[in-house]
Write a protein that holds these residues in place. Structure first.
Motif, PDB file in Angstrom:
ATOM      1  N   TRP A   1      44.119  38.441   4.744  1.00 23.03           N
ATOM      2  CA  TRP A   1      44.212  37.961   6.118  1.00 23.03           C
ATOM      3  C   TRP A   1      43.205  38.659   7.019  1.00 23.03           C
ATOM      4  CZ3 TRP A   1      50.229  38.575   6.215  1.00 23.03           C
ATOM      5  CH2 TRP A   1      50.801  37.543   5.479  1.00 23.03           C
ATOM      6  N   ASP A   2      43.022  39.939   6.794  1.00 20.97           N
ATOM      7  CA  ASP A   2      42.063  40.694   7.595  1.00 20.97           C
ATOM      8  C   ASP A   2      40.646  40.171   7.363  1.00 20.97           C
ATOM      9  OD1 ASP A   2      41.505  42.791   9.471  1.00 20.97           O
ATOM     10  OD2 ASP A   2      40.682  43.952   7.802  1.00 20.97           O
ATOM     11  N   LYS A   3      40.296  39.943   6.120  1.00 19.89           N
ATOM     12  CA  LYS A   3      38.969  39.436   5.784  1.00 19.89           C
ATOM     13  C   LYS A   3      38.743  38.058   6.397  1.00 19.89           C
ATOM     14  CE  LYS A   3      35.906  38.544   1.907  1.00 19.89           C
ATOM     15  NZ  LYS A   3      35.763  38.524   0.454  1.00 19.89           N
ATOM     16  N   ALA A   4      39.779  37.224   6.377  1.00 17.94           N
ATOM     17  CA  ALA A   4      39.679  35.877   6.933  1.00 17.94           C
ATOM     18  C   ALA A   4      39.764  35.873   8.461  1.00 17.94           C
ATOM     19  CB  ALA A   4      40.774  34.988   6.353  1.00 17.94           C
TER      20      ALA A   4
END
Length: 66
Positions: free
Chosen positions: A32-35
């Motif tokens: 989620w952080d990467k996205a």
């Protein structure tokens, strides 16, 4: 008396939220952080658990808890 004065209800809620975070959030945090996206479905899951509005009065749909 220890501070804060946790009740069994407090301890149960804290454990439930810890279990939820470990099972439903932690495994996906990097993805989620990467996205750059936090899924709305998580809020639906929290609503299903009855923990959204925990501090709001029951008169307006909350749980009225501290």
């Amino acid at each position: 008396m220890p501070f804060p004065p946790w009740t069994d209800e407090h301890r149960q809620l804290r454990q439930s939220m810890k279990d939820f975070a470990e099972k439903e959030l932690a495994p996906y945090r990097f993805e989620w952080d990467k996205a750059g996206h936090f899924p709305r479905e998580v809020f639906n899951q929290l609503a299903d658990l009855g923990v959204l509005g925990i501090r709001y009065p029951t008169e307006i749909g909350g749980l009225g808890l501290d």
